[in-house]
Each structure stands twice: as C-alpha cells, then as structure tokens.
Design a protein around this motif. Structure first.
Motif, short mmCIF file in Angstrom:
data_model
loop_
_atom_site.label_atom_id
_atom_site.label_comp_id
_atom_site.label_asym_id
_atom_site.label_seq_id
_atom_site.Cartn_x
_atom_site.Cartn_y
_atom_site.Cartn_z
N PHE A 225 0.83 -1.20 0.00
CA PHE A 225 0.00 0.00 0.00
C PHE A 225 0.87 1.25 0.00
CE2 PHE A 225 -3.13 2.86 2.38
CZ PHE A 225 -3.78 3.23 1.22
N ALA A 226 1.98 1.24 0.73
CA ALA A 226 2.90 2.37 0.69
C ALA A 226 3.40 2.59 -0.73
CB ALA A 226 4.07 2.14 1.64
N TRP A 227 3.72 1.51 -1.41
CA TRP A 227 4.17 1.63 -2.82
C TRP A 227 3.06 2.21 -3.69
CZ3 TRP A 227 7.59 2.41 -6.26
CH2 TRP A 227 7.43 2.01 -7.58
N ALA A 228 1.81 1.73 -3.47
CA ALA A 228 0.69 2.26 -4.26
C ALA A 228 0.47 3.75 -3.97
CB ALA A 228 -0.57 1.45 -3.96
N LYS A 229 0.62 4.17 -2.71
CA LYS A 229 0.48 5.59 -2.38
C LYS A 229 1.54 6.41 -3.10
CE LYS A 229 -1.68 7.45 0.64
NZ LYS A 229 -2.93 8.27 0.58
N ALA B 229 -7.97 -3.08 -4.21
CA ALA B 229 -7.97 -4.27 -5.05
C ALA B 229 -6.62 -4.94 -4.86
CB ALA B 229 -8.21 -3.92 -6.51
N VAL B 230 -6.65 -6.20 -4.46
CA VAL B 230 -5.42 -6.96 -4.24
C VAL B 230 -5.25 -7.96 -5.38
CG1 VAL B 230 -4.27 -8.61 -2.71
CG2 VAL B 230 -5.53 -6.67 -1.75
N HIS B 231 -4.07 -7.96 -5.96
CA HIS B 231 -3.73 -8.90 -7.03
C HIS B 231 -3.53 -10.28 -6.41
CE1 HIS B 231 -0.72 -10.39 -10.22
NE2 HIS B 231 -1.93 -10.41 -10.76
N GLU B 232 -4.38 -11.24 -6.78
CA GLU B 232 -4.36 -12.55 -6.13
C GLU B 232 -2.99 -13.22 -6.24
OE1 GLU B 232 -6.57 -13.84 -4.28
OE2 GLU B 232 -8.61 -13.47 -4.98
N GLY C 125 -0.46 -10.91 -4.17
CA GLY C 125 -0.90 -10.47 -2.85
C GLY C 125 -0.70 -8.99 -2.60
N ALA C 126 -0.42 -8.21 -3.64
CA ALA C 126 -0.11 -6.79 -3.50
C ALA C 126 -1.33 -5.92 -3.76
CB ALA C 126 1.01 -6.39 -4.45
N VAL C 127 -1.39 -4.79 -3.07
CA VAL C 127 -2.40 -3.76 -3.36
C VAL C 127 -2.04 -3.10 -4.68
CG1 VAL C 127 -3.34 -1.54 -2.63
CG2 VAL C 127 -2.89 -3.33 -0.93
N VAL C 128 -2.98 -3.12 -5.63
CA VAL C 128 -2.69 -2.55 -6.96
C VAL C 128 -3.70 -1.47 -7.33
CG1 VAL C 128 -1.56 -4.66 -7.74
CG2 VAL C 128 -4.02 -4.36 -8.13
N THR D 167 -7.51 8.15 -5.00
CA THR D 167 -8.01 6.99 -5.72
C THR D 167 -7.06 6.72 -6.87
OG1 THR D 167 -10.33 7.48 -5.18
CG2 THR D 167 -9.93 5.99 -7.03
N LEU D 168 -6.62 5.48 -7.01
CA LEU D 168 -5.64 5.17 -8.06
C LEU D 168 -5.70 3.69 -8.42
CD1 LEU D 168 -3.22 6.42 -9.71
CD2 LEU D 168 -1.73 5.37 -8.00
N VAL D 169 -5.56 3.44 -9.71
CA VAL D 169 -5.29 2.08 -10.20
C VAL D 169 -3.91 2.13 -10.84
CG1 VAL D 169 -6.01 0.23 -11.76
CG2 VAL D 169 -7.75 1.68 -10.64
N LEU D 170 -3.00 1.31 -10.38
CA LEU D 170 -1.65 1.30 -10.95
C LEU D 170 -1.73 1.02 -12.45
CD1 LEU D 170 -0.96 1.20 -7.94
CD2 LEU D 170 0.85 -0.44 -8.46
N ARG D 171 -0.89 1.72 -13.21
CA ARG D 171 -0.96 1.65 -14.67
C ARG D 171 -0.97 0.22 -15.19
NH1 ARG D 171 0.00 6.54 -17.16
NH2 ARG D 171 0.97 8.17 -15.87
N GLU D 172 -0.12 -0.62 -14.62
CA GLU D 172 0.03 -1.96 -15.16
C GLU D 172 -1.14 -2.89 -14.83
OE1 GLU D 172 2.79 -1.61 -11.48
OE2 GLU D 172 2.02 -0.33 -13.10
#
Length: 362
Positions: A219-223, A266-269, A272-275, A295-300
């Motif tokens: 989540f820190a990475w996603a922020k 949303a966690v990538h199954e 296991g990361a928040v994406v 609010t964000l969805v990682l590009r990938e």
C-alpha cells in the motif's frame, strides 16, 4: 492600489486545541471554514480544530509554514506554504485565503511577496496552487480561461485574475463532484456486480486505519504511485518515496484527528499486493459530508474495471460505516476521463471547478 493596513503573524501551532496558546489556531480554523462557506455556499469542507491540528504539527515529510492575516486585531485570513521533503524538490505549494470583506484591498498581492521569499529561501523555484472558481449565475457574460490540456475551463473571475497578476499560468482544471448517497445505492450495487465480473484475479480488501500489517508495504508503494500515475498536466510533481514508516505517520495523523478513514483496495491474487485503492474520510460529525481522497489504479493493472470495483465497494461499505453521511465529494482532473466516467455512472454530478496554477521563479 494602496494596501489597507493589516498584520501578518506567524501561526502558533499548539500541542492541543485547548492549550493556552491555541487562540490563534482556533481563530484560523473558524475563518477557514467561513471562507470555504463563502466560496461554496455550503459546509462540505468544514473541519474542526481537533481534526486539522495533526495536519499542522511537525511532519518530516512536509515543512508547513503558516501565517494568519489580521485586520483591526481580528483574524481575516491565512497564508500557507508547504515544502515537500523529497530530495532535490523544486516545488512549493501555497495558498492565500481571505474573507470576502477584506478582499480588494491589496492584501493578497502584498502577502504574496512572503510566499515567494519563503520559496526562494528554501531553494524552490516552482510555485503551485489550487483555487475553486465558482460558476457565475446563469446568463452572466464572463470570459472563460481554458486549460492548456484541452479539458475544462474556468471563469476569468477575481481569483483567476489574482493568480495571473502574480505571474501564474493555468495548468489544469479539476472537477469537484458530489454524490447524493440516498438516491444512488441501487446504481452502485449494479455497477459493483458488473465490475466484479471483469476483475478475475483480483479481490477486494477493506480496512479502517491503521493499515493492516500484511498490506503496509504494497500500500505504501501504491500511495507513492499517486505522484507518477495520476494526470498532472504541466504541473511539476515530485516522485514521492513512501515506505511503511511514512505510511504509519500518515495513518497516525488521521487517527489523531479523530477522523474515520475507510480504505478499499484491489489486491492482485497472484502477488498479494495492493494494486488499486480508494479512500473515504469523514470527521467527528457523523452527518458531515464525506470526502473521497486518493483513488488510483496502478498503470500496469488497468483494463480490469478495478476503479469501478473499488469505488463501488467503498461506497457500499461506507453506507454501513457512516449511515448518516448522505453526500460524498471528490476531485478529478478533467482529462481523467476513465475516473470521471465511473463517477458519472454512479451518479456524481459536477459541483465546481478547480484551477491548478503554476509560476516558475526567475
């Protein structure tokens, strides 16, 4: 123009709202709320002193410099400069906010010299600021200023002329949108079911702050990706470095403020990361308007309706968390059509437009 007499005084930040030296801070909060009420004709962005104080106290991630403006001994406005702590940052964020009754006296232009001096002394060369530009009455003839992105425009009103006089250029227009929760829940449920059918390989996780240990790192990475993946037009945005320690400081500010914050992720199954994530936040008043923050969805991970998934899931859960809050406000860049389309489908309607302004110092 001859500037009317005023005093600019550094704002004392008390340890608590009831501390002996809290009078200026309390007055600042009261004036802040009145200014926002004058701009928006509502209390959607009102806050208490207890709610704001943790966000003004010492923060290793951001150096906040604050002053109050006084006329005849009364607080009538505030001046704030935020200096991000990112290494080699060239940016200073600022605001000058004054009550309507003291505008037009030259005070705003005069205090701007303090903003420039503060930025220069901190080694910053880019000044950036945001302001709400209310729509004029229907039928009023007013020149409009288009965003250079080609998306959105604002009226060339008093605030816009102020920024232009200080050497700023309009870089982006944001839309402030409002959702009436009472009339939208059936639509939100339908959209959530639709998104679930397109999000194979992802699951929804939700939590109230603080962030659960198993999600802190991702989540820190996603922020941190808010600074690189969100539309920024011609604004200069530092690439923020978030780790679990910075995330913990962030969480603590909201907890100390007595605010309720729901994170829907949303966690990538597979990993296991928040994406993808969205945040809903309220203050101590259970009937107050809710704010949708980052609010964000990682590009990938785009293309799986994750934005729709998390926003709908968040609103449905929020109805259980804060059943007496009937409005949500959110902000999006006008060029962020994917997120605006989701908002519009859920029932969000435009409430105002925000200009993002920038000056590059010589």
């Amino acid at each position: 123009m001859t500037t009317a007499p005023y005093e600019l005084r550094p704002l004392t930040i008390p340890a608590t709202p009831d501390a002996p030296d809290a009078a200026d801070f309390l007055a600042m909060v009261e004036v802040r709320n009145e200014i926002y009420r004058e701009i928006s004709a509502n209390d959607d962005e009102a806050a208490t002193a207890s709610q704001l104080l943790p966000h003004f106290q010492e923060n290793p991630d951001n150096d906040k410099r604050c002053w109050i403006v006084l006329v005849d001994g009364n607080v009538v406005g505030r001046v704030i400069v935020d200096l991000p702590a990112e290494e080699d940052s060239q940016v200073a964020y600022w605001m000058v906010e004054l009550l309507e009754r003291v505008q037009g006296r030259g005070i705003g232009g005069d205090v701007y010299s303090v903003i420039e001096a503060t930025a220069r002394s901190a080694g910053r060369s880019v000044l950036q600021s945001w302001a709400e530009h209310p729509e004029p009455p229907v039928g009023a003839e007013i020149t409009r200023l288009p965003a250079p992105t080609g998306f959105g425009d604002i009226p060339l009103d008093g605030p816009a002329r102020y920024y232009l006089r200080q050497g700023h250029t309009l870089e982006q227009v944001d839309r402030k949108s409002v959702l009436d929760l009472d009339g939208s829940l059936d639509t939100v449920r339908s959209l959530f079911a639709d998104a679930t059918g397109h999000a194979a390989g992802y699951r929804v996780e939700q939590w109230m702050l603080p962030t659960p240990e198993q999600y802190r790192e991702s989540f820190a990475w996603a922020k941190s990706r808010m600074s690189t993946d969100a539309p920024a037009a011609g604004l200069e945005v530092d690439e923020e470095k978030w780790n679990v320690e910075r995330l913990a400081r962030h969480d603590a500010r909201y907890i100390d403020a007595g605010q309720t914050v729901l994170v829907t992720a949303a966690v990538h199954e597979e990993s296991g990361a928040v994406v993808a994530f969205t945040e809903l936040c309220s203050g101590a008043d259970p009937t107050a308007t809710t704010q949708q923050m980052d609010t964000l969805v990682l590009r990938e991970h785009r293309g799986h309706r994750l934005g729709q998934l998390i926003k709908c899931a968040g609103i449905l859960r929020w109805r259980e968390v804060a059943p007496d809050s009937t409005r949500i406000i959110t902000w999006n860049a006008e060029e962020n059509r994917p997120m605006l389309s989701i908002n519009e489908a859920m029932g969000f309607v435009p409430a105002a437009y925000i200009g993002a302004w920038k000056e590059v110092l010589d």
